[in-house]
Design an enzyme around this catalytic site. Sequence first.
Site, PDB file in Angstrom:
ATOM      1  N   SER A   1      37.079  43.606  38.589  1.00  0.00           N
ATOM      2  CA  SER A   1      37.046  42.623  39.459  1.00  0.00           C
ATOM      3  C   SER A   1      38.836  42.935  39.767  1.00  0.00           C
ATOM      4  CB  SER A   1      37.534  41.249  38.808  1.00  0.00           C
ATOM      5  OG  SER A   1      38.809  41.195  38.184  1.00  0.00           O
ATOM      6  N   LYS A   2      39.354  42.931  40.768  1.00  0.00           N
ATOM      7  CA  LYS A   2      40.213  42.866  41.675  1.00  0.00           C
ATOM      8  C   LYS A   2      41.779  42.180  40.308  1.00  0.00           C
ATOM      9  CE  LYS A   2      43.495  40.842  44.677  1.00  0.00           C
ATOM     10  NZ  LYS A   2      44.936  41.718  43.972  1.00  0.00           N
TER      11      LYS A   2
END
Length: 498
Positions: free
Chosen positions: A264-265
Amino acid sequence: MKRTRVRFAPSPTGPLHMGGVRTALYNYLFAKKNGGDFILRIEDTDSHRFVPGAEQYIIESLNWCGIIPDEGVGVDGPNPHAPYRQSERRGIYRQYAEQLVNGGFAYYAFDTAEELEKARAEAESEGRTFIYNATTRGKLRNSLTLSGEEVQELLTSRTDWTIRFRMPEGRTVQMDDIIRGHIEVDTSTLDDKVLWKRADELPTYHLANIVDDHLMEISHVIRGEEWLPSLPLHYLLYESFGWERPLFAHLPLLLKPVGNGKLSKRDGDKMGFPVFPLKWVSPEGEVSRGYREDGYFPDAFVNLLALLGWNPGTEQEIFSMDELIEAFSLDKVGKSGAKFNPDKAKWFNKEYLRMRSDQELTELFMPVLSAHGISAEKSRVQEIVALIKERATFVSDFWDIAWYLFKAPEEYVQKDAAKFWKSENVLMAREALSATASAHEMEEYIREREWPMGKVMNCIRLALTGSSNGLGIADIMRFIGREEALERFRRAEERLII
Ligand code: GLU
């Protein structure tokens, strides 16, 4: 044999994640390997999730990576199935939804949002979860429970109805996935998905996706694992339409560098690496870093992505796009998630940097120099680049490695000064530097006198670069020249207290 036609079908809901780029890449490689077509279709029927700029971002990202579609949004060439933006195809889908209603595979549903909410709440209070399916549809307001006249009346008087798929009862859907093999799913676990909505006269993802894959003559659907749960419905839709289905391949997830779960970011922010190909500024102004802006070469990025889930079956790690096309096959794509390793990503860039010509790297470094207020002769910069490229991962590292070849230090690393700027060293260093014409002579000079080479040299280096590490004295002196070296030494004597 049918022509190979694959598509990348992103929804423009935000910046394209690197996992999305990998999906596009595998589609592209597969198409090129098999002499087929790679199509870019934009799936933008969900207006609530539409993000301005996202489509342009997708196009620019693919372009940067060299993943160039043969047909689709943003393609100038022949586009036999245009338009490729689903919002521009809206007129197409209703007839297909109605075809399913007429065949008994779908039905009109008139339940209002409030009614469905109520049914949900009721179920919850009894400890169940509500799903619209064979067990509940008989008690809800739809064309299966209402009379023909009522249905006609509601279809014209209301604008909030939907068309739902009538999930068959008691069936086991038998599916085959190129990567995952045979899969079976019992229809009792599935619900009557909405296919088309009167409110915005638009299809949902499922209907639009199947209709377009059919009309665009897609032979293989290669997409992320997150779409696997939709596969049974997609199989049943093809069956209901009586259409031949494409073959399916669901790609493994990209996993976090540590622990489990999807990359994920947040992982990127935490560990300092990008998860998007290009920098993205959201409509709210939130900035996300990108591989391009972080200094990655597009071919290095493509290479590292290719190996996240696909294994060539050999030790080879460095692949050009053409080599990837040659080597790629879906049967070497793994089932289990691919752990992303940020250090390995850097390693790839370092390798690609080494393969770049000094000339090309110089062109890239020139603007970095200007940004630091340095104007230098290209030929000189190229010599410096040749000297330092092996030490760099990114072009931006060149500055950190060699800035002192372009300007004098303004300060000195405290602990290095404390260690090496001692009066006896300074005396020897000053003498060696002024009495000789080159680094080589200077070294001889020091050796002949049996002075401590390391101490003297580090003392000089401190004066020239501001710290006791960096390039060799000979290289530094060759680039800055003897006069500048003497000048820097003199300035250090002024500024450094012993
Ligand atoms: N629009 C879907 C997405 O955003 C496409 C999934 C598929 O390839 O079928 O990923």
